[in-house]
Design a protein around this motif. Structure first.
Motif, short mmCIF file in Angstrom:
data_model
loop_
_atom_site.label_atom_id
_atom_site.label_comp_id
_atom_site.label_asym_id
_atom_site.label_seq_id
_atom_site.Cartn_x
_atom_site.Cartn_y
_atom_site.Cartn_z
N SER A 178 0.86 -1.18 0.00
CA SER A 178 0.00 0.00 0.00
C SER A 178 0.89 1.23 0.00
CB SER A 178 -0.93 0.02 1.21
OG SER A 178 -0.27 0.48 2.37
N PHE A 179 0.36 2.34 -0.56
CA PHE A 179 1.15 3.56 -0.63
C PHE A 179 1.37 4.14 0.77
CE2 PHE A 179 -0.20 3.19 -4.98
CZ PHE A 179 0.86 3.73 -5.71
N THR A 180 0.35 4.04 1.62
CA THR A 180 0.47 4.59 2.97
C THR A 180 1.53 3.84 3.77
OG1 THR A 180 -1.85 5.27 2.95
CG2 THR A 180 -0.77 5.10 5.09
N ALA A 197 5.02 4.52 2.43
CA ALA A 197 5.49 5.84 2.86
C ALA A 197 5.98 5.81 4.30
CB ALA A 197 4.36 6.86 2.70
N ARG A 198 5.23 5.10 5.16
CA ARG A 198 5.63 4.99 6.56
C ARG A 198 6.96 4.24 6.68
NH1 ARG A 198 1.61 2.17 8.21
NH2 ARG A 198 0.23 3.97 8.39
N HIS A 255 2.96 10.23 1.82
CA HIS A 255 2.23 9.37 0.88
C HIS A 255 2.34 9.90 -0.55
CE1 HIS A 255 -1.44 8.41 -1.41
NE2 HIS A 255 -1.42 7.25 -0.78
N THR A 256 2.27 11.22 -0.70
CA THR A 256 2.34 11.81 -2.03
C THR A 256 3.71 11.61 -2.68
OG1 THR A 256 2.88 13.93 -0.98
CG2 THR A 256 0.57 13.54 -1.55
N SER A 277 3.73 8.20 -4.38
CA SER A 277 2.97 8.25 -5.64
C SER A 277 3.75 8.98 -6.72
CB SER A 277 1.62 8.95 -5.40
OG SER A 277 0.84 8.23 -4.48
#
Length: 276
Positions: free
Chosen positions: A17-19, A22-23, A29-30, A33
């Motif tokens: 997942s993107f979230t 990112a973590r 998150h952006t 992407s």
């Protein structure tokens, strides 16, 4: 494109997942992407698809993942090789370990810092082992009976687990409440011991680590298997048997390439006289 951009692909593959990716990377998150879009524009193809069950790499993304992992491994090896040639008693050392060993060896680490103030020592205490080959730490202090054979190591001693109880519980016999381990390297040998010696007992609580087990037993929550090195610091505990239930070795480990680095050698020397 930079080599660091490829970390986006490895993070998406593991996190799905993107979230979460990112973590894992410590970015927004952006950013994940945007970096993925830049990679897709660079290669002219889609690298990942969003699905109901999460982000899934396309076949082209899987090929890029293989290359990213190979590059990551080569860079890690190069960094370790360069670091291994460093003969100065300065720099940074990250030591990863679990809470019980950190507690037991804190005096050793204190002496090391006093003796080598120019070496910056970072202590990471975590339940999940860090990957030394991927530079997540330089040295690991681990409780294990099967150290990785690709690492350089020295056995410092062992943790011998005995059944203990607080003095006010020690005479309860069959009525004594028992505690168990959950989700650690101790759970299997401890479980075998309990099934052999107390097959009818249903433990009343589950503890995640030896240090937590020690604190629970010392606090009178129940009887449990505790390393003697910890139990000996609490005079109110009673050893219920004189034969250890099981033992786990204590190992100090580092990648082969770093074993001759001055600051790593100094840390190994500090632990040399700290057997358990």
């Amino acid at each position: 494109m930079q080599a660091a951009d490829l970390a986006i692909i490895t993070a998406l593959e593991s996190a799905r997942s993107f979230t979460s990716a990112a973590r894992q990377l410590g970015v927004a998150h952006t950013t994940v992407s945007r970096k993925l879009k830049e990679l897709e524009d660079h290669f002219g193809t889609r690298l990942a698809d969003r699905r109901d069950d999460g982000v899934v790499l396309t076949p082209e993304g899987e090929r890029l993942l293989e290359s990213a992992r190979r590059i990551e491994t080569e860079l890690a090896g190069l960094e370790r090789d360069i670091a291994g040639r460093d003969h100065r008693l300065t720099g940074h050392v990250t030591l990863t370990t679990v809470d019980a060993l950190a507690w037991l060896y804190l005096p050793t680490l204190t002496q090391f810092r006093t003796r080598h103030p120019q070496i910056e020592l970072a202590l990471e205490v975590t339940a999940e082992p860090r990957n030394l080959s991927r530079r997540e730490a330089q040295v690991a202090l681990r409780a294990t009976n099967a150290p990785d054979d690709h690492l350089f190591g020295r056995q410092l001693g062992s943790l011998d687990f005995f059944p203990y109880a607080a003095a006010n519980l020690a005479d309860l016999g069959p009525e004594m409440p028992w505690l168990e381990y959950g989700g650690t390297d101790c759970s299997q040998p401890a479980g075998r011991w309990m099934r052999r010696n107390h097959p009818l007992v249903r433990p009343g609580a589950s503890l995640p680590t030896p240090l937590m087990m020690f604190r629970a037993v010392a606090g009178g929550l129940g009887a449990g298997l505790v390393p003697s090195a910890l139990a000996e610091t609490a005079p109110g505990l009673v050893r219920l048997e004189e034969t250890p239930a099981f033992s786990i070795g204590i190992w100090l480990l580092t990648p082969m390439e770093l074993r001759q680095t001055a600051r790593i050698r100094a840390l190994f020397e500090a632990f040399a006289g700290s057997g358990r």
